[in-house]
Design an enzyme around this catalytic site. Structure first.
Site, PDB file in Angstrom:
ATOM      1  N   HIS A 143       0.810  -1.217   0.000  1.00 33.95           N
ATOM      2  CA  HIS A 143       0.000   0.000   0.000  1.00 33.95           C
ATOM      3  C   HIS A 143       0.844   1.269   0.000  1.00 33.95           C
ATOM      4  O   HIS A 143       0.329   2.357  -0.242  1.00 33.95           O
ATOM      5  CB  HIS A 143      -0.976  -0.001   1.185  1.00 33.95           C
ATOM      6  CG  HIS A 143      -0.355   0.245   2.519  1.00 33.95           C
ATOM      7  ND1 HIS A 143      -0.060  -0.761   3.408  1.00 33.95           N
ATOM      8  CD2 HIS A 143       0.008   1.394   3.140  1.00 33.95           C
ATOM      9  CE1 HIS A 143       0.445  -0.246   4.513  1.00 33.95           C
ATOM     10  NE2 HIS A 143       0.500   1.057   4.368  1.00 33.95           N
ATOM     11  N   ASP A 173       0.282  -7.705   1.477  1.00 34.45           N
ATOM     12  CA  ASP A 173       0.660  -6.296   1.561  1.00 34.45           C
ATOM     13  C   ASP A 173       2.180  -6.120   1.584  1.00 34.45           C
ATOM     14  O   ASP A 173       2.718  -5.314   2.337  1.00 34.45           O
ATOM     15  CB  ASP A 173       0.036  -5.625   2.797  1.00 34.45           C
ATOM     16  CG  ASP A 173       0.019  -4.100   2.679  1.00 34.45           C
ATOM     17  OD1 ASP A 173       0.222  -3.596   1.553  1.00 34.45           O
ATOM     18  OD2 ASP A 173      -0.169  -3.415   3.698  1.00 34.45           O
ATOM     19  N   GLY A 245       3.305   6.593   8.357  1.00 35.91           N
ATOM     20  CA  GLY A 245       4.655   6.777   7.821  1.00 35.91           C
ATOM     21  C   GLY A 245       5.584   5.649   8.213  1.00 35.91           C
ATOM     22  O   GLY A 245       6.629   5.451   7.604  1.00 35.91           O
ATOM     23  N   ASN A 246       5.210   4.884   9.256  1.00 40.85           N
ATOM     24  CA  ASN A 246       5.996   3.722   9.664  1.00 40.85           C
ATOM     25  C   ASN A 246       5.776   2.525   8.742  1.00 40.85           C
ATOM     26  O   ASN A 246       6.543   1.562   8.779  1.00 40.85           O
ATOM     27  CB  ASN A 246       5.638   3.289  11.084  1.00 40.85           C
ATOM     28  CG  ASN A 246       6.515   3.937  12.143  1.00 40.85           C
ATOM     29  OD1 ASN A 246       6.047   4.743  12.925  1.00 40.85           O
ATOM     30  ND2 ASN A 246       7.783   3.593  12.148  1.00 40.85           N
ATOM     31  N   SER A 247       4.716   2.557   7.940  1.00 40.59           N
ATOM     32  CA  SER A 247       4.397   1.428   7.071  1.00 40.59           C
ATOM     33  C   SER A 247       5.580   1.069   6.179  1.00 40.59           C
ATOM     34  O   SER A 247       6.143   1.927   5.502  1.00 40.59           O
ATOM     35  CB  SER A 247       3.180   1.758   6.196  1.00 40.59           C
ATOM     36  OG  SER A 247       2.020   1.861   6.963  1.00 40.59           O
ATOM     37  N   LEU A 302      -4.791 -26.468  -1.579  1.00 42.73           N
ATOM     38  CA  LEU A 302      -5.317 -27.707  -1.035  1.00 42.73           C
ATOM     39  C   LEU A 302      -6.675 -28.063  -1.647  1.00 42.73           C
ATOM     40  O   LEU A 302      -6.979 -29.230  -1.862  1.00 42.73           O
ATOM     41  CB  LEU A 302      -5.442 -27.588   0.486  1.00 42.73           C
ATOM     42  CG  LEU A 302      -5.624 -28.851   1.311  1.00 42.73           C
ATOM     43  CD1 LEU A 302      -4.513 -29.851   1.039  1.00 42.73           C
ATOM     44  CD2 LEU A 302      -5.646 -28.504   2.801  1.00 42.73           C
ATOM     45  N   GLY A 303      -7.492 -27.047  -1.934  1.00 43.19           N
ATOM     46  CA  GLY A 303      -8.772 -27.284  -2.598  1.00 43.19           C
ATOM     47  C   GLY A 303      -9.927 -27.534  -1.654  1.00 43.19           C
ATOM     48  O   GLY A 303     -10.771 -28.393  -1.923  1.00 43.19           O
TER      49      GLY A 303
END
Length: 509
Positions: A143, A173, A245-247, A302-303
Site C-alpha cells: 500500500h 501487503d 509513515g511507519n508502514s 489444497l482445494g
C-alpha cells in the site's frame, strides 16, 4: 551521676550525633547523592552499596544493548515517497450559481474558468522501506507503492534514488523495490517463527516524515489473523509505537535482525494507541524471494473451504478443544479430494505443525512448495486420521478470503461498504442445506464481520445475494466484476433471497 557529669555526657552525645551526621552527609555527597550504584558482573547487572570496597561507579551506566541495535539497524531503513496522478471531474462546481445562464453571461466565461476543478491532480504519500540486499533491494508494504507513478527512495546518508517496483503482493501487503546502488547497508534476516510473546523489539521507520525514528516495545502477540488488513494474515502484534509513515519499516529483535515489516496500526484517532501489526519476517522473505525470482507469488493449494471451530462446534464434533479448521467443502479433483479429505473433517495438524485456526492453515498451505507431499492430520467421527496430500499451485483465478472458494474482501479502490463480507459460489450441497431450489442463482454470504456495514445493515450469513446495483450476480466472478466497478465511497444496492423472500439492502460506506 552528678549534675555536672550528666551535662558533659549530654553535650558529648549531641556532639557525636552531629559528627555521625556529618560523616553520612559526606558519603552521600561523595556518591553524587546516591546510596546505590550499578555494577555489571559477568554480563549481569546488580546493585551494590557505595561502601563496597573497590567501587568506582557512581551512576547507572547506559545499557549499550538497544544503542548498539539502533546503530546497526537504522542505516538500513529508508524513506519512500511516492506520487501518482488522480483523475477527477473537470469543469466548475455544480451549484445553481455556476449553472445559471444569466450569471454566466453577466460575469463572462473567463470569470468561471478560475473556479474550474482540474482534470488531474498529483497525490503524494510517505512511507518506509528496509534494505535487505546490498545490491539495492528494498522491501516495503504494497500500500506504500501501490499505483505510484514515481517512487523516490531516500537513504540515511541523504542520497536519493529513483525506485522501480520489482513486484507486489496485495494478499500479504508486501512489495519489493529496486534502486540502482551498490554496497548498501543490508539488514540481516531473523527467524520470526521463534519469536515469543514478551520479547523486546524495536520499530524503525519514518513516522510523519521523521526519518529513522526508533521506538521500543515488546511482542504483544503472534499469529494474529482475521484482522481485516490482508488476505493472508499471521501478524506480529507489538506495542512499539507505530504511526502513519511507519508502514514498510522494520521490526527488529534485540540482535538487530529483521523479524517483521511494520504494516498497520489499530487506532481510533489515526495515531498510536499501543496496538501495531507487522508481517512476520519469514512470510515477507518468502514473498520477496518469489517476486524477485518470478515476478509473482506462487502459492500452494489444497482445494477446500474451511471455517473456524467455535466452542459450540467443538462440542458437536466431540473435539477436546476449540482448535483446528473445519472443512465445509472439498472441491472436485482438488489435491484434498484426491487424498481422501471429506466435508466435516477437522484439520488439526499440517506437515507436523499444529493447526490453531483457519488462518494458520491458509498460511501453511500457501507457503508449501508446489509438488510437495505433506501429512494432514484430521479428526473424523471422533477418530484421528492422517492423509498424505500432494500440494499443487493455486489457480490464478481463485479469489478468496477463506482457504478457497470465497470472494476476497474489497481492496482500497472498491467501495468500503462491502468490507467485512465474504461470498461463495452456490453449490448443490449449499443449496440443499439452505433449502434453495435448483432454479435459484446467486452467491451465498458465508461470513459477515461484526461491526461492519454489512452487519449493521441487517445482512446475515446464509443470505443468497442475487443482485448488485440492479445487475445479476450468478457467481463469485460476477460479484468481483461488479464490485470492481464501485467507487470507494459509493453506496451499494444489494438484493438478497432470504428463505424465499427477496429483500433490498443499501450499504453505505
Amino acid at each position: 551521676m552528678t549534675g555536672l557529669r550528666r551535662k558533659h555526657f549530654i553535650v558529648g552525645l549531641v556532639a557525636g550525633s552531629f559528627l555521625s551526621l556529618g560523616i553520612m552527609i559526606g558519603l552521600v555527597l561523595a556518591t553524587n547523592g546516591s546510596w546505590w550504584t550499578w555494577e555489571k558482573t559477568d554480563s549481569v547487572l546488580r546493585l551494590s552499596s557505595p561502601l563496597d570496597p573497590g567501587d568506582v561507579a557512581a551512576e547507572p551506566p547506559l545499557d549499550p544493548g538497544f544503542v548498539g541495535v539502533a546503530k546497526s539497524a537504522t542505516p538500513s531503513i529508508v524513506n519512500i515517497s511516492t506520487s501518482r496522478t488522480i483523475k477527477g471531474p473537470s469543469g466548475a462546481p455544480r451549484t445553481p450559481f455556476f449553472e445559471d445562464p444569466f450569471f454566466r453571461q453577466f460575469f463572462g466565461e473567463d470569470f468561471y474558468r478560475q473556479f474550474e476543478v482540474p482534470r488531474e491532480r498529483r497525490e503524494q504519500s510517505l512511507g518506509s522501506g528496509v534494505i535487505v540486499d546490498s545490491s539495492g533491494l528494498v522491501i516495503t508494504n504494497n500500500h506504500v507503492v501501490a499505483k505510484a507513478d514515481e517512487i523516490k527512495v531516500l537513504l540515511g546518508d541523504k542520497r536519493e534514488f529513483k525506485g522501480r517496483v520489482v513486484g507486489t503482493d496485495p494478499k500479504t501487503d508486501i512489495a519489493v523495490v529496486k534502486i540502482d546502488a551498490k554496497g548498501l547497508p543490508a539488514i540481516p534476516w531473523g527467524n520470526s517463527d521463534k519469536l515469543q510473546v514478551g520479547e523486546y523489539v524495536l520499530a524503525i521507520g519514518n513516522p510523519f516524515g521523521l526519518n529513522q525514528t526508533v521506538t521500543m516495545g515488546i511482542v504483544s502477540a503472534v499469529g494474529r489473523a482475521d484482522v481485516g488488513i490482508a488476505e493472508y494474515e499471521d501478524f506480529i502484534q507489538t506495542d512499539a509505537a507505530i504511526n502513519p509513515g511507519n508502514s514498510g519499516g522494520a521490526l527488529v529483535n534485540v540482535r538487530g535482525e529483521l523479524i517483521g515489516i511494520n504494516t498497520a496500526i489499530f487506532s481510533r484517532s489515526g495515531g498510536y494507541m499501543g496496538v501495531g501489526f507487522a508481517v512476520p519476517g519469514n512470510m515477507a522473505k518468502s514473498v520477496m524471494d518469489n517476486l524477485v525470482k518470478s515476478g509473482k507469488v506462487i502459492r500452494g493449494w489444497l482445494g477446500i473451504s474451511i471455517q473456524e471451530v467455535t466452542s459450540d462446534l467443538a462440542k458437536q464434533f466431540s473435539l477436546p478443544e476449540a482448535k483446528g479448521a473445519l472443512v465445509t467443502d472439498v472441491l472436485e479433483d482438488s489435491p484434498a479430494a484426491k487424498a481422501g479429505l471429506q466435508q466435516g473433517d477437522v484439520i488439526v495438524s499440517y506437515d507436523g505443525k499444529p493447526v490453531e485456526n483457519p488462518g494458520s492453515l491458509r498460511n501453511h498451505v500457501a507457503q508449501t512448495g508446489i509438488g510437495g507431499k505433506v501429512k494432514v492430520g484430521v479428526i473424523r467421527d471422533k477418530k484421528e486420521k492422517e492423509f498424505e496430500v500432494m500440494i499443487t499451485e493455486q489457480p490464478e483465478d481463485l479469489n478468496h478470503r477463506g482457504e478457497e472458494g470465497a470472494a476476497a474482501l474489497p481492496d482500497e479502490e472498491i467501495s468500503t461498504a462491502l468490507a467485512g463480507m465474504e461470498v461463495r459460489d452456490l453449490t448443490p450441497d449449499l443449496a440443499r442445506r439452505l433449502g434453495l431450489s435448483k432454479a435459484d442463482r446467486g452467491v451465498v454470504i458465508t461470513r459477515i464481520e461484526p461491526g461492519s456495514t454489512a452487519a449493521d445493515s441487517g445482512l446475515r450469513e446464509g443470505d443468497l445475494l442475487v443482485e448488485m446495483n440492479r445487475q445479476a450476480v450468478k457467481s463469485v466472478k460476477d460479484f468481483n466484476r461488479l464490485a470492481s466497478k464501485t467507487g470507494k465511497q459509493d453506496t451499494v444496492l444489494l438484493r438478497v433471497n432470504r428463505q424465499g423472500r427477496n429483500t433490498y439492502f443499501a450499504l453505505k460506506p
